[in-house]
Write a protein that holds these residues in place. Structure first.
Motif, PDB file in Angstrom:
ATOM      1  N   GLU A  19       0.870  -1.097   0.116  1.00  0.00           N
ATOM      2  CA  GLU A  19       0.082   0.165  -0.139  1.00  0.00           C
ATOM      3  C   GLU A  19       0.958   1.290  -0.192  1.00  0.00           C
ATOM      4  O   GLU A  19       0.553   2.309  -0.764  1.00  0.00           O
ATOM      5  N   GLU A  20       2.064   1.180   0.826  1.00  0.00           N
ATOM      6  CA  GLU A  20       2.803   2.429   0.851  1.00  0.00           C
ATOM      7  C   GLU A  20       3.585   2.588  -0.573  1.00  0.00           C
ATOM      8  O   GLU A  20       3.672   3.888  -1.039  1.00  0.00           O
ATOM      9  N   ARG A  21       3.909   1.512  -1.223  1.00  0.00           N
ATOM     10  CA  ARG A  21       4.618   1.787  -2.526  1.00  0.00           C
ATOM     11  C   ARG A  21       3.613   2.412  -3.517  1.00  0.00           C
ATOM     12  O   ARG A  21       3.896   3.416  -4.523  1.00  0.00           O
ATOM     13  N   ILE A  22       2.306   1.652  -3.655  1.00  0.00           N
ATOM     14  CA  ILE A  22       1.307   2.320  -4.672  1.00  0.00           C
ATOM     15  C   ILE A  22       1.114   3.516  -4.134  1.00  0.00           C
ATOM     16  O   ILE A  22       0.947   4.461  -5.022  1.00  0.00           O
ATOM     17  N   GLY A  23       0.768   4.018  -2.954  1.00  0.00           N
ATOM     18  CA  GLY A  23       0.467   5.309  -2.534  1.00  0.00           C
ATOM     19  C   GLY A  23       1.656   6.341  -2.837  1.00  0.00           C
ATOM     20  O   GLY A  23       1.292   7.396  -3.335  1.00  0.00           O
ATOM     21  N   ALA A  24       2.874   5.871  -2.681  1.00  0.00           N
ATOM     22  CA  ALA A  24       3.921   7.001  -3.028  1.00  0.00           C
ATOM     23  C   ALA A  24       4.077   7.160  -4.768  1.00  0.00           C
ATOM     24  O   ALA A  24       4.250   8.244  -5.180  1.00  0.00           O
TER      25      ALA A  24
ATOM     26  N   ALA B 182       7.586   7.662 -10.167  1.00  0.00           N
ATOM     27  CA  ALA B 182       6.403   6.679  -9.848  1.00  0.00           C
ATOM     28  C   ALA B 182       6.483   5.334 -10.308  1.00  0.00           C
ATOM     29  O   ALA B 182       6.256   4.457  -9.672  1.00  0.00           O
ATOM     30  N   ILE B 183       7.084   5.357 -11.511  1.00  0.00           N
ATOM     31  CA  ILE B 183       7.226   3.811 -12.186  1.00  0.00           C
ATOM     32  C   ILE B 183       8.365   2.999 -11.540  1.00  0.00           C
ATOM     33  O   ILE B 183       8.285   1.906 -11.451  1.00  0.00           O
ATOM     34  N   ALA B 184       9.231   3.833 -10.910  1.00  0.00           N
ATOM     35  CA  ALA B 184      10.495   3.303 -10.333  1.00  0.00           C
ATOM     36  C   ALA B 184       9.566   2.515  -9.087  1.00  0.00           C
ATOM     37  O   ALA B 184      10.394   1.438  -8.648  1.00  0.00           O
ATOM     38  N   TYR B 185       8.789   3.066  -8.374  1.00  0.00           N
ATOM     39  CA  TYR B 185       7.848   2.229  -7.436  1.00  0.00           C
ATOM     40  C   TYR B 185       7.631   1.083  -7.613  1.00  0.00           C
ATOM     41  O   TYR B 185       7.268   0.026  -6.960  1.00  0.00           O
TER      42      TYR B 185
END
Length: 365
Positions: free
Chosen positions: A175-180, A207-210
């Motif tokens: 959730e944190e990665r998608i949110g970031a 964003a894509i790097a996440y």
């Protein structure tokens, strides 16, 4: 792209808050650096950052510099200074490096010093002494770096996140990665609306790097759908930026990433068609537009692009018709040949001689 709960097909030429639409793998947002045999030649002033680290700016950046514990995303190439051997290239791998300032690996100490002096979007040439690189022993696995090798870096800071705890992506929850990533996407959309294309692409790339491949491979079901709902619009928005910048091959590549996941994505088909049309690939462009129209039959933008292709085909036909009219038109009437005066006199003498010869022969008979 519309939110997941919405079922309507969005228009491929309408701007929105969730996905930028423009007329007109992690990838590099700016022009790719030249892939020559060695580091680029730079004429800018040399800045001493440390006893063992110097910097020369290749391209200016913007905004603030990252502070300690910032999570930085960067692309770089690295050469051994003595042999000019390139041993690493994240541009080629299409995967930016994540580096947390103050928590970097020992071999990245000099690189981190250089990054801490840079702004988002800045590209620079760094010279790093072996003491702040791979050290006295070097590295004999990957990457292969000889002992006591000074290093030359061509590095670009894509952007950074300011976090007090310096939390790496690998330590974040799904959730944190998608949110970031989603926050970066939204920031990119705002920059796009202000026509700040380079800065917008930096946000999309972060964003894509996440949402890197290592992360996406672990997801399934609801979480994969949520991740794609952030990742794919970033690729499509990158394509929109590339079309505006007339970098059509890059736009096609971005659309291809989305179509690998969603083969019938209308926006991806539309933008790839736009890019192909600009490159003169009219048959491929028409195929994309026709397929997009199957899923959005009422969309006026798709109809307009198909009409433009038809008009272009007609114009090309007319030019070819004019060019080859002489070859395929009616044969012109042959012009009577003009007689040469000397030839006519010669034939008259021959005729006279022949009549005289016949007359004398009859007398002899």
């Amino acid at each position: 792209m519309v939110e997941l709960e919405e079922k309507r097909v969005p228009s491929p030429d309408r701007d929105g808050d969730d996905e930028i639409v423009a007329e007109g793998a992690s990838v590099v947002h700016g022009e790719l650096p030249q892939d020559d045999s060695g580091p680029p030649k730079v004429s800018s002033a040399v800045e001493v950052l440390h006893e063992k680290v110097t910097k020369q700016i290749i391209k200016e950046g913007h905004g603030q510099k990252p502070s300690k514990y910032s999570t930085c995303f960067l692309h770089y190439r690295a050469w051994t200074e003595s042999t000019q051997h390139k041993f690493e290239d994240t541009w080629h791998e299409q995967q930016p490096l994540e580096l947390i300032l103050g928590k970097e690996k020992n071999e990245n100490t000099g690189l981190a010093i250089g990054i801490s002096s840079m702004k988002s979007g800045e590209r620079a040439l760094l010279n790093v002494g072996w003491e702040l690189g791979y050290g006295k022993e070097g590295n004999f696995s990957f990457p292969n770096v000889p002992p006591m090798a000074d290093i030359v870096y061509e590095v670009e800071l894509i952007g950074f996140d300011e976090t007090k705890e310096g939390k790496a992506r690998s330590d974040m929850t799904v959730e944190e990665r998608i949110g970031a990533a989603d926050r970066r996407k939204m920031d990119g959309n705002e920059l796009f609306k202000e026509d700040k294309l380079e800065e917008a692409m930096q946000q999309y790339e972060m964003a894509i790097a996440y949402m890197g491949d290592d992360f996406m491979f672990q997801l399934f079901g609801k979480y994969r759908d949520l991740a794609l709902a952030v990742k794919n619009p970033c690729h499509l928005n990158m394509a929109a930026c590339f079309i505006k910048l007339k970098r059509y091959d890059d736009a096609i590549a971005q659309c291809g990433i989305v179509l690998a996941e969603e083969v019938n994505n209308v926006k991806a088909l539309f933008r790839r068609g736009k890019a192909r049309a600009e490159l003169g690939q009219t048959d491929a462009a028409r195929e994309d537009f026709m397929k997009a129209r199957k899923f959005a039959p009422e969309d006026k933008a798709i109809t307009r692009e198909l009409r433009l292709l038809a008009e272009d085909d007609k114009a090309v036909y007319q030019k070819q018709k004019e060019l080859y009219k002489g070859l395929f038109g009616s044969r012109p009437d042959p012009k009577p040949a003009t007689k040469n005066g000397l030839v006519s006199i010669w034939y008259w003498f021959l005729s006279l001689f022949s009549r005289l010869f016949k007359k004398e022969r009859r007398k002899a008979d």
